[in-house]
Scaffold this motif. Structure first.
Motif: not given
Length: 210
Positions: A157-158, A173-176, A179-181
């Motif tokens: 997740q991180y 940080e995982r969004q899906s 997808s990561w931000i």
């Protein structure tokens, strides 16, 4: 004689060959585990290569220790869902052609799910968080090779990259699933959150920058 026994096994032998740079050797997956058991230094595996870490300097060691301590404040030993590990715990990434990486530190979900090469030799497969401390010799490798593989780990997740030369923490940080931000923090007064807990750059870089 196996490939592993021909390779340098001590930090001094590694430094003699590679200096301050990463050292790469062609190696099989089986030979990698023999080397991992015997070598004094950290060594990763990817695409039929052993990637040996250069000798850890004092500042790097202090940074890893301090950040691990901060993570233990968020994930104490009484927390039965997560466990904080240091760089001695390898992570096996089947989604990245069975790569094996040794991050500077990790938080692993519990109960653990191991990849077992043989009894007594295991690697984690379910990290929740990994962090790397970037140095001149590892920056390109950490960001260019390891990051794409880390992103393929379903449980992760991180992903945190902490710059050793200047105040800078890049937080992925995982969004899906795909997808990561990414947000980069560059001021000592900045802070970011992990699981709702604030981490301040001035604590991460304690006594390193004015």
């Amino acid at each position: 004689m196996t490939t592993a026994t021909q390779l340098p096994l001590t930090n001094l032998e590694l430094a003699t060959i590679g200096g301050a740079e990463l050292v790469r050797f062609p190696i099989s997956f089986e030979e990698y585990w023999e080397l991992l058991e015997k070598a004094e230094y950290r060594v990763d595996y990817n695409d039929h290569e052993a990637i040996a870490m250069s000798y850890e300097n004092e500042t790097h060691s202090e940074m890893v220790t301090e950040f691990s301590h901060l993570l233990k404040g968020i994930f104490p030993r009484t927390n039965t869902q997560y466990k904080v590990h240091n760089s001695n715990r390898p992570i096996y990434i089947v989604e990245c052609e069975s790569a094996v990486y040794n991050p500077d530190g990790s938080v692993v979900t519990q109960p653990p799910v191991y990849f077992e090469y043989r009894p007594g030799m295991t690697a984690e497969t379910t990290p929740f968080l990994v962090f790397e401390v970037l140095s001149k010799s590892t920056r390109r490798y950490d960001l260019g090779e390891k990051l794409p593989c880390y992103k393929k780990i379903p449980s992760l997740q991180y992903i945190l990259y902490i710059d050793l030369d200047r105040p800078s923490v890049a937080v992925f940080e995982r969004q899906s699933t795909q997808s990561w931000i990414e947000v980069e923090y560059t001021k000592l007064e900045d802070s970011f959150e992990i699981q709702g807990n604030a981490l301040r750059l001035k604590d991460i870089y304690l006594n390193l920058f004015a």
